[in-house]
Design a protein around this motif. Structure first.
Motif, PDB file in Angstrom:
ATOM      1  N   ALA A  46      16.215   2.887 -11.462  1.00 50.31           N
ATOM      2  CA  ALA A  46      15.604   1.561 -11.557  1.00 50.31           C
ATOM      3  C   ALA A  46      14.169   1.581 -11.042  1.00 50.31           C
ATOM      4  CB  ALA A  46      16.436   0.542 -10.775  1.00 50.31           C
ATOM      5  N   GLN A  47      13.929   2.295  -9.932  1.00 56.94           N
ATOM      6  CA  GLN A  47      12.576   2.319  -9.372  1.00 56.94           C
ATOM      7  C   GLN A  47      11.617   3.123 -10.234  1.00 56.94           C
ATOM      8  OE1 GLN A  47      11.771   0.234  -6.965  1.00 56.94           O
ATOM      9  NE2 GLN A  47      13.916  -0.365  -7.145  1.00 56.94           N
ATOM     10  N   GLN A  52       3.937  -7.553  -4.427  1.00 53.37           N
ATOM     11  CA  GLN A  52       5.348  -7.705  -4.783  1.00 53.37           C
ATOM     12  C   GLN A  52       6.135  -6.454  -4.397  1.00 53.37           C
ATOM     13  OE1 GLN A  52       6.871 -10.368  -5.933  1.00 53.37           O
ATOM     14  NE2 GLN A  52       5.043 -11.621  -6.167  1.00 53.37           N
ATOM     15  N   PHE A  53       5.584  -5.285  -4.658  1.00 49.22           N
ATOM     16  CA  PHE A  53       6.278  -4.052  -4.299  1.00 49.22           C
ATOM     17  C   PHE A  53       6.421  -3.916  -2.784  1.00 49.22           C
ATOM     18  CE2 PHE A  53       5.112  -2.445  -8.600  1.00 49.22           C
ATOM     19  CZ  PHE A  53       6.377  -2.037  -8.979  1.00 49.22           C
ATOM     20  N   GLY A  88       9.913  -3.025   0.610  1.00 46.37           N
ATOM     21  CA  GLY A  88      10.020  -2.011   1.649  1.00 46.37           C
ATOM     22  C   GLY A  88       9.443  -0.670   1.213  1.00 46.37           C
ATOM     23  N   ALA A  89       9.448   0.240   2.187  1.00 44.50           N
ATOM     24  CA  ALA A  89       8.796   1.541   1.983  1.00 44.50           C
ATOM     25  C   ALA A  89       9.468   2.362   0.899  1.00 44.50           C
ATOM     26  CB  ALA A  89       8.792   2.315   3.299  1.00 44.50           C
ATOM     27  N   LYS A  90      10.797   2.279   0.797  1.00 47.29           N
ATOM     28  CA  LYS A  90      11.491   3.143  -0.157  1.00 47.29           C
ATOM     29  C   LYS A  90      11.188   2.759  -1.601  1.00 47.29           C
ATOM     30  CE  LYS A  90      15.930   0.655  -0.168  1.00 47.29           C
ATOM     31  NZ  LYS A  90      17.388   0.805   0.043  1.00 47.29           N
ATOM     32  N   ARG A  91      10.750   1.520  -1.814  1.00 43.50           N
ATOM     33  CA  ARG A  91      10.342   1.131  -3.166  1.00 43.50           C
ATOM     34  C   ARG A  91       8.853   1.394  -3.383  1.00 43.50           C
ATOM     35  NH1 ARG A  91      14.466  -2.275  -1.779  1.00 43.50           N
ATOM     36  NH2 ARG A  91      16.076  -2.573  -3.387  1.00 43.50           N
ATOM     37  N   ALA A 139       5.147   4.861   4.980  1.00 43.11           N
ATOM     38  CA  ALA A 139       6.398   5.258   4.338  1.00 43.11           C
ATOM     39  C   ALA A 139       6.674   6.746   4.496  1.00 43.11           C
ATOM     40  CB  ALA A 139       6.359   4.889   2.854  1.00 43.11           C
ATOM     41  N   THR A 140       5.868   7.416   5.348  1.00 41.60           N
ATOM     42  CA  THR A 140       5.992   8.863   5.621  1.00 41.60           C
ATOM     43  C   THR A 140       5.841   9.702   4.359  1.00 41.60           C
ATOM     44  OG1 THR A 140       8.404   8.944   5.441  1.00 41.60           O
ATOM     45  CG2 THR A 140       7.484   8.404   7.627  1.00 41.60           C
ATOM     46  N   CYS A 141       5.081   9.204   3.403  1.00 41.30           N
ATOM     47  CA  CYS A 141       4.775   9.976   2.192  1.00 41.30           C
ATOM     48  C   CYS A 141       3.385  10.602   2.370  1.00 41.30           C
ATOM     49  CB  CYS A 141       4.826   9.089   0.957  1.00 41.30           C
ATOM     50  SG  CYS A 141       6.413   8.305   0.667  1.00 41.30           S
TER      51      CYS A 141
END
Length: 822
Positions: free
Chosen positions: A493-494, A522-523, A527-530, A586-588
């Protein structure tokens, strides 16, 4: 049941045998006697309707012989009127009426009796049989026998035998009495047998429905007769019978057997009966059946759109749906959705160009299921407060759709606009998200995925910030955590949402920035995972926008344009800087570093040295603090060096400072091979090859360049120092000689590139010395049989290149001729 049926069938065969023997002898009295005995077997009450039907069909086939005998006066010597009176002396009413119908059909066919009089007499006398099953089959026989005797328009029995109105009256009376008998079956036994009786009634429903089929097939049935006589009397019987089985079946039969134009002209009358049905009847199914019928008509004949508009059919359907919902508060969600799904299909088929009707249906559906209203906008605040104070009662809870059938209906309802309209039109349906809120989290996510796929499939991009905000309302279920979700489904989905970013595009640069800002906000709510999935496409779109701004600035030299584009570029860089911060949170860190470098290149192309320097420094800081894996360090440093090399607008002081930091990182890499490669790459930060000319000496190959020869020499010397240490270590330990020689050949090629491009930091003497050392090392390894094939191939290719360049003319050839023969 089987034994009783077999006994009855044997008796029927026996009586039929004697009857046919009497017919052969032209013995009327004996034939009537045996026929009456045969028909007497239909008086049984021991058989179920299914078994009784088998017995009835056997008797019906034998009655044909008797009818043929009655039709031949020469055989029995009586007139039809005398026969008609004679059979009425049969001892039992059921055999008497079967014989009377048989003689009556012959009487009408002969022309001696008026059809309307005989048929009226028969339908009235049939009231004498009130046993439900006996009466139903008797009237079924009457209907079958009279089907070709009706005084319809164009029939031979029209005229003195009556007209179409008489035929209609006969069929309607027979229908009414049959329906009464059919309904009475429900109440003819103990309560424990209710299920069995309902099953038996459903098996017999076609006996009643055939009367409506006969009515629809009358040639003389016109709209006025249908509107004024047929429909009111049929609906009156339907409403008055108050039966759970009869009402939906008969309403569906009316819908299916009569023509579409009749329904269109009498829609108000037909719909008026729906809310009057028994509360336990699924009125939604009835109404949906009618709407589906007219929807198919609109699809098959688009020219009917004007007729539907003239009849205001959609409004009447909506009013009827609202009346049904109001009259039956206990109506299940499935039925409410079924009605609205059919209403949606009808609206799209008949009024495709009127999008407000589709939105109105969605709003009506949401209200019917108690979906909460969206929060009022600031300009609606006063109205909202007034509405709140006017009604102190809280709204009822929403009917969250959980039943699989109801979910299917709601999904079908929401899918129709996606398959019919383009993206921009669908996003104007303000009630769409409200309907989606009725789904459970998992179903809502599936529906949101369908919306995203529809946008991706469409040809129209979403080019307005308000439309973007609306789109995210449509897919809100993908932007929040609700219930358990499979990790694989989440990722899929993401990824779709990430692809969606590339469909958010406007030709206007200012609008495009507003769109990206809206999408990013909006994103961020997810949260960070999205955001880690959405950040790369947001970054690419922002970089594309930034390059477009730079290109526009280069084309238009006016001061006003430059000021506007400069401010816009500043905002784009701020947007990218915020994305970097979001990715770091987001630790990316890998993605954040790459985005920093791409943003620095964009800033440099626009001449924003300060912004480019800040971004490169941030990338280097991220490298120092967050990148700890050796493989990732090697990759990240390669990206840093590559980005720094492409930047052209730094001052010499800034360039040297950044290059020195990169050299320091290269010298601290874990593996020798990585250090050598990184230091060789850093040497390019100090030297730039001259751009190729269109003619002249440079056609013979790139010659010359500019830069800091001392810096180049320092980097290459550091790389060579690592190679020397490796060679010395291999000579001491006897291991790693092949790898060390490979490093030597790599450094040789680095020296050779700078030598070829005229850098004084790589003189001919240094290249010649490296060639000699490499040749000696490879010879020694070859004598030991330990020479790696890839290293030998690399060295041989290097030698071939030198020979090729030596054979060329010009400055390059002369330069390479200074090298010794290899």
């Amino acid at each position: 049941q089987d034994k009783w049926l077999a006994d009855a069938q044997n008796l029927v065969k026996q009586y039929a045998f004697y009857m046919k023997r009497a017919l052969d002898d032209n013995n009327l009295r004996e034939a009537l006697k045996q026929g009456s005995l045969m028909l007497g077997e239909l008086r049984t009450t021991a058989l179920s309707p299914q078994k009784y039907y088998e017995l009835y069909m056997q008797v019906w086939s034998e009655l044909h012989h008797l009818e043929s005998f009655f039709a031949d006066p020469a055989r029995h010597g009586r007139t039809n009127l005398e026969l008609y009176e004679l059979v009425q002396h049969a001892g039992n009413i059921l055999p008497r009426l079967y014989l009377l119908v048989t003689v009556g059909s012959v009487y009408v066919k002969s022309g001696e009796g008026a059809a309307k009089d005989v048929l009226k007499d028969l339908v009235e006398m049939a009231k004498g049989v009130q046993h439900p099953i006996h009466g139903l089959f008797l009237r079924a026989y009457l209907g079958q026998a009279s089907k070709t005797l009706l005084p319809d328009a164009g029939s031979p029995f029209e005229g003195e035998g009556g007209d179409t109105r008489d035929a209609v009256d006969f069929v309607l009376q027979n229908f009414t009495e049959m329906n009464k008998l059919w309904v009475r079956m429900q109440h003819g036994g103990p309560a424990r047998d209710v299920d069995r009786r309902e099953k038996e009634r459903r098996e017999l429903r076609d006996l009643v429905g055939k009367n409506l089929h006969v009515l629809s097939s009358l040639e003389g049935l016109d709209l006025s007769l249908y509107r004024d006589v047929v429909l009111p009397r049929v609906l009156e019987q339907v409403v008055q019978c108050k039966d759970d089985i009869a009402q939906p079946y008969l309403m569906d039969a009316v819908t299916q057997v009569f023509p579409d134009d009749f329904h269109l002209k009498t829609l108000e009358t037909l719909l008026g009966a729906v809310p009057k049905l028994k509360p336990s009847v699924r009125a939604g199914d009835v109404l949906a059946s009618l709407m589906d019928r007219l929807t198919q008509a609109a699809i098959d004949a688009p020219e009917l759109a004007d007729a539907f508009a003239d009849a205001d059919a959609l409004l009447k359907f909506r009013e009827c749906v609202a009346a049904v919902v109001e009259a039956q508060p206990q109506l299940e969600a499935r039925e409410r959705l079924l009605m609205h799904a059919s209403l949606m299909s009808f609206a799209v088929a008949a009024h495709k160009d009127r999008l407000e009707l589709v939105d109105g249906i969605l709003a009506s559906c949401a209200s019917a299921l108690g979906a909460p209203l969206p929060p009022a906008s600031p300009r609606d605040g006063a109205a909202g407060e007034a509405g709140t104070s006017a009604s102190s009662e809280p709204p009822p809870p929403a009917m969250i759709v959980a039943d699989p059938k109801a979910v299917k209906q709601l999904v079908a309802l929401l899918t129709v606009p996606l398959e019919t309209y383009d993206t921009d039109d669908v996003l104007r349906l303000s009630s769409y998200p409200r309907c989606m809120s009725l789904l459970q989290p998992a179903d809502a996510r599936d529906m949101a995925v369908a919306v995203v796929k529809s946008v991706l499939k469409g040809s129209t991009a979403v080019g307005d910030p308000r439309r973007v905000e609306t789109l995210f309302k449509f897919v809100a279920s993908l932007m929040r955590d609700a219930g358990e979700e499979d990790e694989e489904d989440f990722e899929e989905a993401q990824l779709l949402m990430a692809r969606l970013v590339h469909r958010l595009r406007s030709d206007d640069t200012t609008t495009q920035l507003a769109i990206l800002t809206t999408a990013k906000a909006q994103f961020a709510t997810g949260g960070a995972k999205r955001l880690r999935h959405a950040a790369p496409p947001l970054a690419f779109e922002a970089l594309r926008l930034g390059r477009a701004v730079v290109a526009e600035t280069a084309l238009d030299e006016s001061s006003s344009t430059k000021t506007h584009e400069s401010e816009l570029l500043k905002q784009v860089l701020q947007f990218l800087y915020q994305l970097v911060s979001n990715l770091e949170q987001a630790t990316c860190h890998d993605l954040a570093l790459r985005l920093c470098l791409e943003s620095a290149r964009l800033a440099d192309s626009a001449g924003a040295e300060h912004a480019a320097g800040d971004l490169l420094e941030r990338a280097m800081t991220s490298y120092e603090e967050e990148i700890v894996d050796s493989k990732k360090q090697r990759t990240a440093l390669s990206l840093i060096v590559g980005s720094l090399r492409t930047c052209e607008n730094f001052s010499e002081e800034t360039r040297v400072e950044l290059a020195d930091r990169a050299v320091g990182y290269a010298a601290r890499l874990l593996k020798k091979t990585d250090r050598v490669a990184a230091l060789a790459a850093c040497a390019h930060l100090h030297w730039r090859k001259s751009p190729a000319k269109t003619s002249g000496e440079d056609d013979e190959g790139g010659v010359g360049g500019s830069g800091d020869a001392a810096g180049v020499s320092a980097c290459l010397q550091k790389a060579l120092k690592i190679v020397n240490a490796s060679l010395q270590a291999s000579a001491t330990t006897g291991a790693g000689a092949g790898e060390a020689t490979g490093l030597l050949v790599s450094v040789l090629n680095s020296y050779l590139w700078f030598f070829e491009n005229g850098c004084e930091g790589a003189p001919a003497s240094a290249v010649a010395e490296l060639l000699e050392r490499a040749d000696a090392e490879l010879s020694q390894l070859g004598s030991q049989g330990a020479c790696p094939p890839d290293v030998r191939a690399h060295y041989d290719a290097t030698v071939r290149h030198i020979r090729h360049q030596r054979g060329r003319g010009g400055v390059v050839g002369a330069r390479f001729r200074d090298l010794p023969e290899a």
